[in-house]
Design a protein around this motif. Sequence first.
Motif, short mmCIF file in Angstrom:
data_model
loop_
_atom_site.label_atom_id
_atom_site.label_comp_id
_atom_site.label_asym_id
_atom_site.label_seq_id
_atom_site.Cartn_x
_atom_site.Cartn_y
_atom_site.Cartn_z
N VAL A 90 0.84 -1.21 0.00
CA VAL A 90 0.00 0.00 0.00
C VAL A 90 0.87 1.25 0.00
O VAL A 90 0.60 2.22 -0.74
CB VAL A 90 -0.94 -0.01 1.22
CG1 VAL A 90 -1.68 1.33 1.34
CG2 VAL A 90 -1.95 -1.14 1.12
N SER A 91 1.92 1.25 0.79
CA SER A 91 2.81 2.42 0.85
C SER A 91 3.47 2.69 -0.49
O SER A 91 3.57 3.84 -0.94
CB SER A 91 3.87 2.21 1.93
OG SER A 91 3.29 2.05 3.20
N LEU A 113 3.62 8.47 5.72
CA LEU A 113 4.19 8.60 7.07
C LEU A 113 3.12 8.39 8.13
O LEU A 113 3.34 7.70 9.14
CB LEU A 113 4.85 9.97 7.23
CG LEU A 113 6.11 10.24 6.39
CD1 LEU A 113 6.63 11.64 6.66
CD2 LEU A 113 7.19 9.20 6.69
N LEU A 114 1.95 9.00 7.91
CA LEU A 114 0.85 8.84 8.86
C LEU A 114 0.39 7.38 8.89
O LEU A 114 0.10 6.83 9.96
CB LEU A 114 -0.31 9.75 8.45
CG LEU A 114 -1.59 9.65 9.28
CD1 LEU A 114 -1.31 10.09 10.72
CD2 LEU A 114 -2.71 10.49 8.67
N TYR A 115 0.33 6.76 7.72
CA TYR A 115 -0.09 5.35 7.62
C TYR A 115 0.86 4.44 8.39
O TYR A 115 0.43 3.56 9.15
CB TYR A 115 -0.15 4.95 6.15
CG TYR A 115 -0.50 3.50 5.90
CD1 TYR A 115 -1.65 2.94 6.44
CD2 TYR A 115 0.32 2.70 5.09
CE1 TYR A 115 -1.98 1.61 6.19
CE2 TYR A 115 0.00 1.39 4.85
CZ TYR A 115 -1.15 0.84 5.40
OH TYR A 115 -1.46 -0.46 5.17
N LEU A 116 2.15 4.65 8.21
CA LEU A 116 3.14 3.81 8.91
C LEU A 116 3.05 4.00 10.42
O LEU A 116 3.15 3.03 11.20
CB LEU A 116 4.54 4.14 8.41
CG LEU A 116 4.84 3.78 6.94
CD1 LEU A 116 6.22 4.27 6.55
CD2 LEU A 116 4.73 2.29 6.72
N ILE A 124 -8.69 -1.41 9.42
CA ILE A 124 -9.30 -0.09 9.65
C ILE A 124 -8.30 1.02 9.32
O ILE A 124 -8.65 2.02 8.69
CB ILE A 124 -9.78 0.04 11.11
CG1 ILE A 124 -10.93 -0.93 11.37
CG2 ILE A 124 -10.20 1.47 11.42
CD1 ILE A 124 -11.44 -0.92 12.79
N VAL A 125 -7.05 0.83 9.71
CA VAL A 125 -6.01 1.84 9.44
C VAL A 125 -5.84 2.03 7.93
O VAL A 125 -5.79 3.16 7.43
CB VAL A 125 -4.68 1.42 10.08
CG1 VAL A 125 -3.54 2.34 9.60
CG2 VAL A 125 -4.77 1.46 11.59
N THR A 126 -5.77 0.91 7.20
CA THR A 126 -5.59 0.98 5.74
C THR A 126 -6.79 1.64 5.07
O THR A 126 -6.64 2.49 4.19
CB THR A 126 -5.37 -0.42 5.16
OG1 THR A 126 -4.24 -1.03 5.79
CG2 THR A 126 -5.12 -0.35 3.65
N THR A 127 -7.99 1.23 5.48
CA THR A 127 -9.21 1.81 4.90
C THR A 127 -9.28 3.31 5.14
O THR A 127 -9.56 4.09 4.21
CB THR A 127 -10.46 1.13 5.50
OG1 THR A 127 -10.40 -0.28 5.25
CG2 THR A 127 -11.73 1.70 4.87
N CYS A 128 -9.03 3.73 6.38
CA CYS A 128 -9.06 5.16 6.69
C CYS A 128 -7.99 5.93 5.93
O CYS A 128 -8.22 7.06 5.46
CB CYS A 128 -8.88 5.36 8.19
SG CYS A 128 -10.28 4.78 9.18
#
Length: 291
Positions: free
Chosen positions: A200-201, A250-253, A264-268
Motif C-alpha cells: 500500500v505504501s 508517514l501517517l499510515y506507517l 481499519i487503518v488501511t481503509t481510513c
Amino acid sequence: MLSENIKHFRKAKGISQEEMAVKLNVVRQTVSKWENGLSVPDADILIHIAELLDVSVSQLLGVEMESKSTEDLSEELAKLNEQLAQKNQKEKLLLQANKKRSLILGFSFLAMLIALLVQNEVISILLVGVCLCTAVIVLYRNMALLTSITTDDMRIGMLRITTFFDIGVLAVGIVFALLSVFDMIPFSENGEEIFAIALVSCMILFAGVVLPKLPYTRHTGLRLPWTVQDEDTWNVAHRIIGYISFPTVLLYLACAWTIPNLEIVTTCTVIIWIGIPGAISYVFFYKKYKN
C-alpha cells in the motif's frame, strides 16, 4: 451546416427524399447521406438542389459567397469534404476506442466473477491474474488510441510507466498468492501485515510521483465524476495527490505501528488520501462552473 440546411429547406418545400432524388437523378440513399452529413454533393448538383428548393447556394452552404462561380463553389465544397473526412476519422477512432474500453471492462468484470465463483484457490488466482493482465496489456497496446496522445508525445511516457507499474503490482500479487497457497512462503500473520503495509505504501508513493505528471485521460488517474469532466479540475486533484502522498504514507506507517487493527487503518488511510483531493477538486469544479 450544409447537411442540416438541405434537410431544412427540403422539408420547408414539402418534398420527400424520394421525390428529391428522382428530380436530381440520384438514389434516395444519396439524399439521405447528404442530410446525415455522410457525403457532400458536387458543385453542379448543389446548384440543382438550390434551384429545386428555391434558395440560393449561399443559403445551403450557410456562408456568404462573394462569387457564385463553379470554381469558387467547388473550393467551398472541397473544404466541406475535408471537414467531413476529419469528422469521419474522429468518429472511427472513437468507435475503436470504445471497443477497446469495452474489452478492458469485460476482462475486469470477468476477473471479479471468477474471484467470486471459482472455489479452487489456485485456478481462481491464475484466471483472475490472466484476465487483469490481459486488460492492462490491452490498455498499454492502445494507449495512443485511448488517450488521443501521439506516440511521440512525452506525456505518453508517464502513462506507460504507470501501466508497467500496474502490471508489476499484479504480477507480484499473483506470485505471492500462489506461493502462499502452496506454502512455499510460510507467511505469519505479522508477515502478511508487513507485506500489505509495504504494498500500500509503495502504491501511494508511486501515485504521488506519477499522477501529477499524467496527461488528462479518462481511464488512468483519479477518476471521479467531476475530474473526468474538466481538465483543470483533473490537474488540481492530481497536484494535491502529489502534495499529500508522502505525508499520508508517514501517517499510515505511524498508525499501522501503533493501532492493532490494520484493516481499519488501511481503509481510513485510503479514504483520506482520495478524499482530500476529491473534496478540494469538487469545490474547484463547482466554483468554476457556478461562475
